[in-house]
Design a protein around this motif. Sequence first.
Motif, mmCIF file in Angstrom:
data_model
loop_
_atom_site.group_PDB
_atom_site.id
_atom_site.type_symbol
_atom_site.label_atom_id
_atom_site.label_comp_id
_atom_site.label_asym_id
_atom_site.label_seq_id
_atom_site.Cartn_x
_atom_site.Cartn_y
_atom_site.Cartn_z
ATOM 1 N N SER A 74 0.855 -1.189 0.000
ATOM 2 C CA SER A 74 0.000 0.000 0.000
ATOM 3 C C SER A 74 0.890 1.237 0.000
ATOM 4 O O SER A 74 2.111 1.143 0.171
ATOM 5 C CB SER A 74 -0.923 0.013 1.230
ATOM 6 O OG SER A 74 -0.170 0.171 2.421
ATOM 7 N N LYS A 75 0.290 2.404 -0.183
ATOM 8 C CA LYS A 75 1.041 3.646 -0.225
ATOM 9 C C LYS A 75 1.621 4.035 1.132
ATOM 10 O O LYS A 75 2.496 4.885 1.210
ATOM 11 C CB LYS A 75 0.145 4.777 -0.752
ATOM 12 C CG LYS A 75 -0.260 4.605 -2.200
ATOM 13 C CD LYS A 75 -1.108 5.786 -2.669
ATOM 14 C CE LYS A 75 -1.488 5.628 -4.138
ATOM 15 N NZ LYS A 75 -2.322 6.762 -4.610
ATOM 16 N N ARG A 76 1.122 3.414 2.215
ATOM 17 C CA ARG A 76 1.604 3.778 3.542
ATOM 18 C C ARG A 76 3.034 3.304 3.786
ATOM 19 O O ARG A 76 3.727 3.800 4.644
ATOM 20 C CB ARG A 76 0.669 3.185 4.601
ATOM 21 C CG ARG A 76 -0.699 3.878 4.651
ATOM 22 C CD ARG A 76 -1.584 3.252 5.712
ATOM 23 N NE ARG A 76 -1.899 1.867 5.407
ATOM 24 C CZ ARG A 76 -1.851 0.885 6.301
ATOM 25 N NH1 ARG A 76 -1.462 1.134 7.531
ATOM 26 N NH2 ARG A 76 -2.173 -0.343 5.955
ATOM 27 N N LYS A 77 3.479 2.330 3.020
ATOM 28 C CA LYS A 77 4.837 1.786 3.139
ATOM 29 C C LYS A 77 5.135 1.393 4.589
ATOM 30 O O LYS A 77 5.946 1.999 5.292
ATOM 31 C CB LYS A 77 5.883 2.792 2.645
ATOM 32 C CG LYS A 77 7.284 2.168 2.471
ATOM 33 C CD LYS A 77 8.319 3.205 2.073
ATOM 34 C CE LYS A 77 8.129 3.606 0.621
ATOM 35 N NZ LYS A 77 9.250 4.503 0.165
ATOM 36 N N ASP A 78 4.431 0.363 5.059
ATOM 37 C CA ASP A 78 4.615 -0.154 6.414
ATOM 38 C C ASP A 78 5.896 -0.986 6.448
ATOM 39 O O ASP A 78 5.921 -2.143 6.026
ATOM 40 C CB ASP A 78 3.403 -0.999 6.816
ATOM 41 C CG ASP A 78 3.422 -1.364 8.296
ATOM 42 O OD1 ASP A 78 4.505 -1.282 8.910
ATOM 43 O OD2 ASP A 78 2.362 -1.740 8.818
ATOM 44 N N VAL A 79 6.981 -0.408 6.968
ATOM 45 C CA VAL A 79 8.285 -1.070 6.975
ATOM 46 C C VAL A 79 8.250 -2.353 7.783
ATOM 47 O O VAL A 79 8.757 -3.401 7.359
ATOM 48 C CB VAL A 79 9.369 -0.106 7.521
ATOM 49 C CG1 VAL A 79 10.706 -0.816 7.656
ATOM 50 C CG2 VAL A 79 9.489 1.109 6.624
#
Length: 506
Positions: A453-458
Amino acid sequence: MEMKSTAAAAAAEGEGFTGWAGLWSAVASLLFLFSILKEFIPFQLQDYLAALAGRLHALLSPYATVTIDDQSSDYFSGNEAFLAVEAYLSHACARRARKLRADLGKDARALQVSVDDDQEVIDSFRGATLWWYPSKKTNRSNVFSFYPGEDERHFYKLVFHRRHRDLVLDDYLPHVLAEGRAVTVRNRQRRLFTNNPGADWAASEDGRVWSHVKLEHPSTFATLAMDPSRKQEILDDLDMFRDGKDYYAKVGKPWKRGYLLFGPPGTGKSTMIAAMANFLDYDVYDLELTAVKSNTELRRLFIETTGKSIIVIEDIDCSIDLTGKRKKKKKKVKVSDKKKMMMPPWARDEDEEKKVTLSGLLNFIDGLWSAHGGERIIIFTTNHKEKLDPALIRRGRMDMHIEMSYCCFEAFKVLAKNYLGVEEHGLFGEIRRLLGEVEMTPADVAENLMPRSKRKDVDACLVRLVKALHEAKEKAAAAAGNKEDDDSSTSSSEDYDSDEDGKEKQ
């Protein structure tokens, strides 16, 4: 007396004016008459008269002329000097011309402005004035052509005073060629070529053997997932090659270099090629070897490549049989000439001489033809290095062997920085340990690091990678256990068979 002298002067002036007027009138009449007669004069005679007038002008004029044609004496290529002059005039002199031509060239990065035909362009060089005249000439032939463009020749005429002959020939023209080549390199769009089937060469308008598109692959060595020390070694080698023209000439070797990229699928072989092309600013020729029908076609394809290029044969172990082993000759069935003429062209000839052979490919790599053009890199890729003939990949042909292996921790750190923008994380320790125990390709690691997703959950991306590594470890352990069971059952079966054989002998 004064009135008489004034009247005499006026009369003389009038006679002079009348004389010049009569001369111009006669010239105008001759031109008008010639324009009428021109319709009835054969064009062969017109060319002869034009040539005669040109020779007469050359005898009387203090100026010399150099003509640069767009057609080269070399059958295989166009006139490089013409293209260099065109680039030089477009860059250095086009702003001084009154009539320009704008075009978005298929190999250019931006709109290209050039001098239109029959426009005078004035240049100066070390105190000498020079005039350029771009022009074209149509071949007036009675033969019908399907390609009218072939009947049109373009050329540049350079006019200068005879006293500047040595300056122009020794200094100015080499200056124009060097500047034109530099402009071409700066403006050109790098290209990705693929070879056309040999049957299509004669059918195309200009006999083109390669087709191309823009090369826009974003891969660089900075984004390449690889051990940093090995990466730097490759960069140093490429840098040495790019600046090694004088060195190669000194040691008596063609200016070329070969690289063998080998390793499992998904380890970045194609990405490495793109990174090399971007680093060197070279074109890429992707040679599809299965479409080449003979050694002669292979040689023609090589001749049509340009300098500053990378020639690639991917999966060479799958492209063609290059093991070097001799096959048993099949018994040939004699076919009558009449029946052979009824067969399609590709089925008429089954001679091995009409196929690409190992010998032909070796000559392509480092034979006499390999020195043509200079500044070329040849790259082979394979998933199975052991299947290739040793003669094909020996040093001197494939100078540097680069193993593209499974992902190590250093390569993972590059991918984590590229995909997630992180250089340190609490899970890095566990990932380091797992990568030391599990074989996973950089492509699989990158897929697991790809944000969903665009949130880029590392954290989510790294946890997903850890989970995938654990699953791969379990699969590897299960596969190893199954292999041990198979080996033990095979061993037991062999022991049983040997015991039975012993009983039968007793």
